[in-house]
Motif scaffolding. Structure first.
Motif, PDB file in Angstrom:
ATOM      1  N   TYR A 132       0.830  -1.209   0.000  1.00 59.60           N
ATOM      2  CA  TYR A 132       0.000   0.000   0.000  1.00 59.60           C
ATOM      3  C   TYR A 132       0.859   1.252   0.000  1.00 59.60           C
ATOM      4  O   TYR A 132       2.052   1.204   0.275  1.00 59.60           O
ATOM      5  N   GLY A 133       0.205   2.383  -0.279  1.00 61.74           N
ATOM      6  CA  GLY A 133       0.856   3.683  -0.145  1.00 61.74           C
ATOM      7  C   GLY A 133       1.726   4.079  -1.308  1.00 61.74           C
ATOM      8  O   GLY A 133       2.542   4.994  -1.190  1.00 61.74           O
ATOM      9  N   MET A 134       1.562   3.396  -2.435  1.00 60.50           N
ATOM     10  CA  MET A 134       2.345   3.742  -3.617  1.00 60.50           C
ATOM     11  C   MET A 134       1.405   4.304  -4.676  1.00 60.50           C
ATOM     12  O   MET A 134       0.189   4.151  -4.585  1.00 60.50           O
ATOM     13  N   ASN A 135       1.958   4.935  -5.704  1.00 61.47           N
ATOM     14  CA  ASN A 135       1.153   5.597  -6.720  1.00 61.47           C
ATOM     15  C   ASN A 135       0.192   4.656  -7.426  1.00 61.47           C
ATOM     16  O   ASN A 135       0.554   3.534  -7.779  1.00 61.47           O
ATOM     17  N   ASP A 136      -0.990   5.150  -7.653  1.00 64.06           N
ATOM     18  CA  ASP A 136      -1.978   4.511  -8.506  1.00 64.06           C
ATOM     19  C   ASP A 136      -1.412   4.535  -9.929  1.00 64.06           C
ATOM     20  O   ASP A 136      -0.779   5.518 -10.321  1.00 64.06           O
ATOM     21  N   PRO A 137      -1.628   3.486 -10.747  1.00 64.91           N
ATOM     22  CA  PRO A 137      -1.040   3.494 -12.100  1.00 64.91           C
ATOM     23  C   PRO A 137      -1.576   4.609 -12.997  1.00 64.91           C
ATOM     24  O   PRO A 137      -0.934   4.960 -13.985  1.00 64.91           O
ATOM     25  N   GLU A 138      -2.729   5.170 -12.643  1.00 66.89           N
ATOM     26  CA  GLU A 138      -3.268   6.269 -13.436  1.00 66.89           C
ATOM     27  C   GLU A 138      -2.481   7.562 -13.204  1.00 66.89           C
ATOM     28  O   GLU A 138      -2.544   8.483 -14.006  1.00 66.89           O
ATOM     29  N   ILE A 139      -1.768   7.629 -12.105  1.00 64.99           N
ATOM     30  CA  ILE A 139      -0.923   8.784 -11.799  1.00 64.99           C
ATOM     31  C   ILE A 139       0.448   8.512 -12.413  1.00 64.99           C
ATOM     32  O   ILE A 139       1.108   7.552 -12.069  1.00 64.99           O
ATOM     33  N   ARG A 140       0.841   9.318 -13.308  1.00 64.18           N
ATOM     34  CA  ARG A 140       2.082   9.077 -14.058  1.00 64.18           C
ATOM     35  C   ARG A 140       3.300   9.697 -13.375  1.00 64.18           C
ATOM     36  O   ARG A 140       4.130  10.316 -14.023  1.00 64.18           O
TER      37      ARG A 140
END
Length: 168
Positions: free
Chosen positions: A91-99
């Motif tokens: 958890y706590g890492m960037n969503d893949p939609e956030i580049r």
């Protein structure tokens, strides 16, 4: 002390499990009720500390996100334990939609593999770079995990391996 489990009735066997959990907690082998994860963390930390040439590790405080152990040099380790082909999530890492690039949460991932009977099959270490290369998005959990593949294992350092062919 040897206990013949077959001689115990269902209630006695259930109570034995409860006693075992209490004893594991009293000895500091597990700290929570996440038995599989806690056993993997304990075995990994213990194996590192007893093996010459490996970093000495100590358990991170319970509840520390993504970090399960720390080396005496300050390196952060995330430890994932599985009986299957996929780890738990990070958890706590960037969503893949956030580049945007991920902020480094740890230096290493230790993967502890058990077989279906919870016998230790292997302990593997991945660098942050290898983690980034192999991570996969888990849509439902909205977090990242790792799939245990031959490619992932070839990019990892083998810390312990019971058998040479884990993926048949």
């Amino acid at each position: 002390m040897t206990v013949s489990l077959k001689k115990l009735d269902d209630l006695e066997l259930t109570l034995l499990y409860s006693s075992l959990l209490k004893e594991l907690k009293q000895r500091g082998i597990i700290r929570t009720n996440n038995v599989v994860g806690e056993l993997g963390e304990y075995l990994a930390i213990n194996f590192y500390n007893k093996t010459k040439g490996l970093p000495k590790l100590q358990a991170a405080p319970t509840g520390t996100q993504n970090i399960d152990a720390l080396s005496i040099k300050g390196d952060r380790y995330s430890i994932k334990t599985t009986t299957g082909s996929v780890t738990g999530v990070f958890y706590g890492m960037n969503d893949p939609e956030i580049r945007e690039p991920d902020i480094q949460k740890f230096e290493y991932v230790i993967i502890v593999l058990f077989d279906k009977e919870y016998s230790l099959k292997g302990i593997y270490e991945l660098s942050w770079e290898s983690f980034i290369k192999h991570k996969r998005w888990h849509k439902r959990m909205r977090a990242w995990n790792l799939t245990i593949t031959k490619a992932l294992l070839s990019d990892s350092e083998i810390i312990f391996e019971k058998e040479s062919k884990l993926l048949n």
